[in-house]
Design an enzyme around this catalytic site. Sequence first.
Site, PDB file in Angstrom:
ATOM      1  N   GLU A  58       0.849  -1.189   0.000  1.00 27.05           N
ATOM      2  CA  GLU A  58       0.000   0.000   0.000  1.00 27.05           C
ATOM      3  C   GLU A  58       0.886   1.242   0.000  1.00 27.05           C
ATOM      4  OE1 GLU A  58      -3.928   1.527   2.434  1.00 27.05           O
ATOM      5  OE2 GLU A  58      -2.321   0.567   3.575  1.00 27.05           O
ATOM      6  N   LYS A 131     -10.218   0.238  -2.080  1.00 26.65           N
ATOM      7  CA  LYS A 131     -10.251  -0.164  -0.664  1.00 26.65           C
ATOM      8  C   LYS A 131     -11.598   0.159  -0.026  1.00 26.65           C
ATOM      9  CE  LYS A 131      -7.577   0.595   3.610  1.00 26.65           C
ATOM     10  NZ  LYS A 131      -6.429   1.341   4.178  1.00 26.65           N
ATOM     11  N   CYS A 171      -4.902  -3.595   3.452  1.00 23.18           N
ATOM     12  CA  CYS A 171      -4.624  -3.119   4.804  1.00 23.18           C
ATOM     13  C   CYS A 171      -5.769  -3.328   5.804  1.00 23.18           C
ATOM     14  CB  CYS A 171      -4.194  -1.652   4.741  1.00 23.18           C
ATOM     15  SG  CYS A 171      -3.210  -1.125   6.181  1.00 23.18           S
TER      16      CYS A 171
END
Length: 285
Positions: A58, A131, A171
Amino acid sequence: MTANASASTPSAAHGAPPFRVAAIQTVSGVSPEANVARADALIAQAAKGGAELVLLPEYFCMMGLREGDKVAIRERDGDGPIQSFLADAARRHRIWLVGGTLPLWCEDEARVYNTSLAYDPRGERVARYDKIHLFGFTRGSESYDESRTILAGQTPVSFEAPCGRVAMSVCYDLRFPELYRQLAAGGSTSLILMPAAFTYTTGQAHWEILLRARAIENQCYVLAAAQGGKHENGRRTWGHSMLIDPWGEVMAVLPEGEGVVSGLIDPARLDEVRQNLPALRHRVL
């Protein structure tokens, strides 16, 4: 200084041949050009080591001084130097390349999508994942709220590669097992991708536990590419990029600093775990 961690090679068995994957760990700074150049060198290192699929972390392209800095370098979908770099690198090295995340344009001028893009060995884009879960954490002097500068995605995404179905995530998604259950419906997922920039605090407490849990409960491999060190903006990330097998065993790990983690996705190992413990078939809810 770079490091390399490689898992031992399992023996090939019935079905498709083993497929080598690699996770790249970086300590990205404030210059996109410098970060891309460093990523390029590490991709070359991974490809030279035989990797057929390479995952970047990321924010591989920039860890800015302020949260809003990513908005200044956002790109339109399908157009921009970072996307061109990813497509070119995949084509040059003839690999599947998943570009960690980069900031893409959204309708809110103050925010971006935090987007992971996957390219095939021809340099053609095969998947885009925005995301979904946005990180928020406050403890003492540490405070993060990604929703201030990022617009959340809405759709789970996976794609087909020679190793099987590959599930995309980023993440903070790691803390939401329902996402992976949806992606793994029918037991079709072979590999979960996890590009991340976990903080040192949250990573030390939960990173490996959560990665191993996702591998165990979905009976698939997990490849995690992390930011790992002290950044120019003062932030410290946890690192520990790793490859985990379907039984939850850590096959390879790089604790801190730049480098490459690699290992094999073995279809025979997937079959063995799922046959010995058919938990995916035993699901009720």
